[in-house]
Design a protein around this motif. Structure first.
Motif, PDB file in Angstrom:
ATOM      1  N   GLY A 109     -36.379 -39.571   6.320  1.00 23.17           N
ATOM      2  CA  GLY A 109     -35.038 -38.993   6.500  1.00 23.17           C
ATOM      3  C   GLY A 109     -33.991 -40.042   6.806  1.00 23.17           C
ATOM      4  N   SER A 110     -34.392 -41.108   7.474  1.00 22.57           N
ATOM      5  CA  SER A 110     -33.419 -42.149   7.817  1.00 22.57           C
ATOM      6  C   SER A 110     -33.486 -43.325   6.839  1.00 22.57           C
ATOM      7  N   GLN A 125     -34.069 -39.167  19.772  1.00 15.36           N
ATOM      8  CA  GLN A 125     -32.899 -38.355  20.163  1.00 15.36           C
ATOM      9  C   GLN A 125     -32.233 -37.671  18.974  1.00 15.36           C
ATOM     10  N   ALA A 126     -32.462 -38.184  17.781  1.00 17.49           N
ATOM     11  CA  ALA A 126     -31.860 -37.566  16.591  1.00 17.49           C
ATOM     12  C   ALA A 126     -32.944 -37.315  15.555  1.00 17.49           C
ATOM     13  N   ILE A 127     -32.890 -36.138  14.930  1.00 17.67           N
ATOM     14  CA  ILE A 127     -33.877 -35.767  13.906  1.00 17.67           C
ATOM     15  C   ILE A 127     -33.252 -35.957  12.522  1.00 17.67           C
ATOM     16  N   ALA A 128     -34.015 -36.600  11.636  1.00 15.55           N
ATOM     17  CA  ALA A 128     -33.501 -36.994  10.317  1.00 15.55           C
ATOM     18  C   ALA A 128     -34.081 -36.115   9.210  1.00 15.55           C
ATOM     19  N   ALA A 129     -33.345 -36.012   8.091  1.00 18.96           N
ATOM     20  CA  ALA A 129     -33.859 -35.274   6.925  1.00 18.96           C
ATOM     21  C   ALA A 129     -33.354 -35.916   5.633  1.00 18.96           C
ATOM     22  N   TYR A 135     -28.475 -35.280   7.570  1.00 15.49           N
ATOM     23  CA  TYR A 135     -29.158 -35.222   6.273  1.00 15.49           C
ATOM     24  C   TYR A 135     -28.675 -36.378   5.409  1.00 15.49           C
ATOM     25  N   CYS A 136     -29.594 -37.076   4.746  1.00 18.80           N
ATOM     26  CA  CYS A 136     -29.209 -38.026   3.709  1.00 18.80           C
ATOM     27  C   CYS A 136     -29.246 -37.231   2.405  1.00 18.80           C
ATOM     28  N   VAL A 137     -28.066 -37.002   1.833  1.00 19.97           N
ATOM     29  CA  VAL A 137     -27.903 -36.046   0.732  1.00 19.97           C
ATOM     30  C   VAL A 137     -27.557 -36.788  -0.558  1.00 19.97           C
TER      31      VAL A 137
END
Ligand code: FAD
Length: 397
Positions: A109-110, A133-137, A181-183
């Motif tokens: 995600g990152s 601390q941060a959730i990635a997608a 989100y990496c879109v």
């Protein structure tokens, strides 16, 4: 409720495959560390979202997510080391599929942000990815663009204050619980295929971004269909150059594809260990299951296939870490072989457990569900086969 067994086997310092020449002492130490840590964790899976958040927090607290980002932005090592990521995934998968998923998605995600984000974005977000601390997608797939990922139709339109993104993304892991989100979207409306696609960093609280549907799958993890309705992001949230988004998606997958193979290897290794325990303890025909020649043959096949999967997996990781040249083919071979072989190994494990093997809550029953999606996502087996076939023809060896 799906609580991993507290008796999950731990990696021993002398675990044979860790002596393979692909590894150095730091890899063996990491295997022992993650194995000891994971076998001490139990998380209630009744609420999948809560369990996933908890895994991310615990993995972050334990310093294990640091292997998903480079040192410069809060990571453990100068560069992402594929062997370390694979070791982490293999050992987490042996313990709990959701633990493996949580770590993997922080990396995938990152990944586009790590590879091509602005320094400001990386400094703000990657340390949070590394400490949980941060959730990635990673949002590439669309309803009409799965295996044919270059067919995406989500649009990115230049506006006075940045880019406006519209479209639907589906099968997005961490969808609904991610912080960003990496879109991937088409920034050139006239383009077709891989050209004309750009990548964007989109915070989850961007106006216009909504969860259309949560998707339930046989081995539950957070998964959703998302709608982007004229979501505006600043110019600086573009990842990499305009039009380079598809390449960025493929570069990210190249880094992490062999780690899917590692997860499959972990599921399979656990299945074999469960089977050995069953073979030794199950009384049968005046002896044990393990004394039956046909069971021995099946276990022989399982052990051989497990080593085949692991060898291809760590060959690919070693190649990426230490060699020049494209990793795509060896990573595709690893993903193809390890996921297919793991499915067979786990199926035999279920068979040798008899009725117990299909009983809800049994470890091998869980593994049977966990392994299935790995043959589909990040490029289905057929896609990997084609890729390896074409590259082999080109290389003519
Ligand atoms: C659990 C899960 C998590 C996922 N997470 C993410 C995520 O985080 N981000 C994201 O962007 N996507 C994600 N995906 C999407 C995933 O990458 C796609 O499901 C995958 O690429 C297949 O696309 P599809 O489901 O549309 O199947 P289709 O593209 O419709 O393919 C169906 C089947 O056709 C076969 N096939 C494909 N190509 C060929 C060919 N050339 N010749 C013959 N047969 C072929 C394969 O067997 C394939 O499974 C996830 C999917 C799952 C199941």
């Amino acid at each position: 409720m799906d609580i991993p067994s507290a008796t999950a086997p731990r990696a021993e310092p002398g675990e044979p495959h860790l002596q393979w020449p692909f590894f150095d002492a730091s890899h063996r130490a990491l295997a022992l560390r993650v194995s000891e840590w994971a076998s001490a964790q139990t998380i209630d899976h009744a609420d999948t979202d809560a369990a996933c958040r908890e895994w991310v927090q615990r993995l972050g607290h334990a310093g294990l997510l640091q292997y998903c980002v480079p040192k410069m932005w809060g990571g453990a090592l100068e560069q992402i080391d594929s062997r370390s990521v694979c070791i982490l995934r293999e050992h987490l998968a042996m313990q709990d599929g959701l633990a493996d998923f949580s770590l993997a998605m922080q990396g995938i995600g990152s990944g586009p942000l790590t590879l091509a984000g602005s320094d400001a974005l990386r400094h703000e977000w990657l340390p949070k990815v590394a400490n949980g601390q941060a959730i990635a997608a990673f949002a590439l797939t669309e309803p009409d663009a799965g295996s044919d990922a270059a067919a995406i139709s989500s649009s990115a339109t230049r506006v006075h204050n940045g880019w406006e993104i519209s479209g639907t993304k589906t099968w997005i892991s961490n969808g609904g619980i991610a912080d960003f989100y990496c879109v991937f979207a088409r920034s050139d409306a006239a383009s077709r295929g891989a050209k004309g696609v750009s990548a964007f960093f989109v915070p989850a609280n961007t106006p216009g971004l909504t969860v259309v549907e949560r998707l339930n799958v046989m081995a539950p993890h957070p998964l959703a269909t998302l709608r982007f309705d004229r979501c505006t992001v600043p110019e600086t949230f573009m990842l990499g150059e305009e039009g380079d988004g598809f390449k960025l998606a493929m570069r990210t997958l190249d880094i992490f594809r062999m780690s899917v193979a590692a997860a499959a290897t972990g599921f399979a290794r656990r299945a074999l260990r469960e089977t050995l325990s069953q073979a030794n303890s199950r009384a049968m025909f005046g002896s044990s299951l393990g004394a039956q020649p046909l069971a021995q043959a099946m276990i022989g096949d399982m052990a051989t296939e497990l080593d085949s999967a692991a060898l291809l997996t760590y060959r690919a990781a070693w190649f990426r870490d230490t060699q020049e040249g494209r990793v795509t083919t060896v990573a595709a071979m690893a993903k193809l072989a390890a996921t297919e072989l793991a499915q067979r190994i786990i199926d035999r494990a279920v068979q040798l457990h008899g009725g117990k093997g299909v009983r809800t809550g049994e470890t091998v029953e869980r593994l049977y569900r966990e392994i299935r999606a790995l043959r589909i996502y990040e490029g289905a087996s057929e896609v990997q086969r084609l890729l390896v076939g074409r590259e082999t023809l080109r290389a003519q060896f």
